[in-house]
Design an enzyme around this catalytic site. Structure first.
Site, mmCIF file in Angstrom:
data_model
loop_
_atom_site.group_PDB
_atom_site.id
_atom_site.type_symbol
_atom_site.label_atom_id
_atom_site.label_comp_id
_atom_site.label_asym_id
_atom_site.label_seq_id
_atom_site.Cartn_x
_atom_site.Cartn_y
_atom_site.Cartn_z
ATOM 1 N N ASP A 213 3.694 0.170 10.633
ATOM 2 C CA ASP A 213 2.387 -0.002 10.023
ATOM 3 C C ASP A 213 2.362 0.697 8.667
ATOM 4 O OD1 ASP A 213 -0.145 -1.063 9.877
ATOM 5 O OD2 ASP A 213 -1.073 0.341 11.247
ATOM 6 N N LYS B 123 0.808 -1.224 0.000
ATOM 7 C CA LYS B 123 0.000 0.000 0.000
ATOM 8 C C LYS B 123 0.841 1.273 0.000
ATOM 9 C CE LYS B 123 -3.869 -1.919 2.769
ATOM 10 N NZ LYS B 123 -3.364 -3.274 3.099
ATOM 11 N N GLU C 163 -8.864 -3.061 15.830
ATOM 12 C CA GLU C 163 -8.316 -1.759 15.416
ATOM 13 C C GLU C 163 -9.456 -0.744 15.380
ATOM 14 O OE1 GLU C 163 -5.564 0.087 11.800
ATOM 15 O OE2 GLU C 163 -6.266 -1.987 11.696
#
Length: 443
Positions: A340, A89, A238
């Site tokens: 992350d 991503k 999350e």
């Protein structure tokens, strides 16, 4: 046979969490505010071969003609370990921004971007840029989750297999197949398992959501992982939902199935919203199950607690998505911090700089009161999670990767986070300049 000239780096102040017990001089008491030991470090080719302090020595026997460099009593870290990233991503923000910063918006935005643009060439260009950034900041091991559900994943797994080979000897690259746990048990298992197997992934991943069928879905996922002889690495709770207890359900599933492989849970934000007694009970189950935890401070602080008024104006967040780090550490659980997302719809910024991540975790999580354990969150803890026992340490047999800061104490290190660092790879210093963003803009 290649001949190496040994190099002795003297007066390096190494975090005690990263040293052999025979060498570490400072106490492991969590209240110790400066838990480092000044050492001499002997390097032979690609490996550390000896460490010596005033109180002990392991494997250090330097020949008389050994080259020496005095590091001047600076804080020196081993190569850093980033155990939870998303290289597929990364660096998509410029073309697929998320102006509201909302979690579910990010999922939809990146789904469209992936469908339209994620070719092997596109994923390679962005992921390779990310690895060069991590390397420039002193990281020598990275684990990335790869979206593998629906029609996604084939290109990303192919690219990471190529990058794993290209970066061998610099960054140890691991992959995790990320999928929707409900979809996995409803028909996607065969495809995800094939991607996992063919791509050489280190674990199966997933993002379980609260639902009545969750126990059965977790059982199915663990059975598949057992078949592959792999662990699982999950995105858990999350959110800011107090009723979310996927972490507890995962611990129960691990115990119920007597699952023999490593289990890692990242995020775990909702645990902070549970009543203390319930949270303590869940933590006890986590310990029984041997689950390892990853905290993602930058991304969770960015995403969690977003609020809007009736006119659509942003409001000040009333809580931030940080899990119960101290309570998890207090009972001896393995807790790491990681990058992350980087410059995508889930987190607009970042640069694969684990010192930025670590400083945020220490400051926001009040880990200054637990500095010995704090130092482990980007070194020994993620190395344990990734199954790399020699990484994240300054000990004989560890990779000869060191990060030399200009600070003489942890206090100085945290007070001046943007200070330049010097990097050692093997017997010499190496370049530490991150790649230029103009490379990305050119495409």
């Amino acid at each position: 046979m290649i001949q190496h000239t040994m190099h002795l780096y003297r007066h390096a102040r190494v975090p005690c969490a990263c040293l052999p017990s025979a060498v570490a001089a400072a106490p492991t008491d969590p209240r110790a505010i400066e838990p480092w030991t000044e050492c001499d470090i002997l390097i032979d080719g690609p490996l550390i071969v000896g460490v010596r302090s005033a109180t002990g020595s392991v494997g250090l026997a330097a020949p008389p003609d050994t080259a020496q460099t005095d590091l001047g009593g600076r804080i020196v870290w081993p190569g850093l370990i980033d155990a939870h990233t998303h290289l597929d991503k990364t660096h998509t923000w410029d073309r697929a921004p998320n102006p509201r910063g909302e979690f579910w918006d990010a999922i939809e935005i990146l789904r469209h971007d992936a469908t339209a643009r994620w070719t092997t060439a596109d994923v390679y260009r962005r992921a390779e840029f990310g690895l060069r950034s991590a390397w420039a900041h002193g990281t020598n091991a990275v684990r990335t989750h790869l979206d593998s559900g629906g029609e996604l994943g084939a290109e990303s797994h192919e690219v990471m297999a190529q990058l794993r080979t290209e970066w061998q000897g610099r960054i140890a690259l691991q992959t995790v197949s990320l999928c929707n746990v409900a979809a996995f048990s409803a028909g996607e298992a065969d495809r995800v398992m094939k991607l996992t197997r063919d791509g050489g992934a280190s674990a199966i991943g997933g993002f379980p959501q609260p639902n009545p069928d969750l126990p059965a879905q977790l059982d199915y996922l663990l059975a598949a992982a057992r078949e592959l002889e792999l662990g699982v690495d999950l995105h858990i709770d999350e959110s800011g939902l107090a009723q979310a207890e996927c972490l507890r359900a995962t611990a129960e599933a691990v115990l119920r199935n007597e699952f023999p492989y490593p289990v890692t849970c990242g995020h775990n934000c909702s645990l902070s919203l549970h009543e203390d007694a319930r949270a303590a009970s869940t933590i006890d189950l986590i310990k029984q199950a041997g689950i390892q935890l990853i905290v993602l401070p930058l991304c969770n602080l960015y995403l969690q607690g977003r609020q809007w008024d009736e006119q659509g104006h942003p409001r000040t967040p009333q809580w931030r998505g940080l899990t119960r780090i101290h309570e998890l550490m207090q009972v001896g659980l393995t807790v790491a911090c990681a990058s992350d997302n980087v410059r995508d719809a889930f987190f607009a910024w970042g640069d694969y700089d684990l010192f930025e991540v670590w400083q945020a975790g220490v400051r926001v999580g009040h880990l200054d009161t637990r500095m010995h354990a704090a130092a482990a969150t980007v070194t020994t803890a993620p190395a344990t999670i990734m199954g790399l026992p020699q990484y994240g340490r300054v000990t004989p047999g560890s990779p000869a990767d060191l990060v030399v800061s200009p600070a003489a104490t942890f206090n100085e290190f945290l007070a001046r986070p943007a200070a330049p660092r010097r990097l050692i790879h093997g017997e010499s210093f190496r370049e530490s300049e991150p790649p230029d963003y103009r490379e990305l803009a050119a495409h």
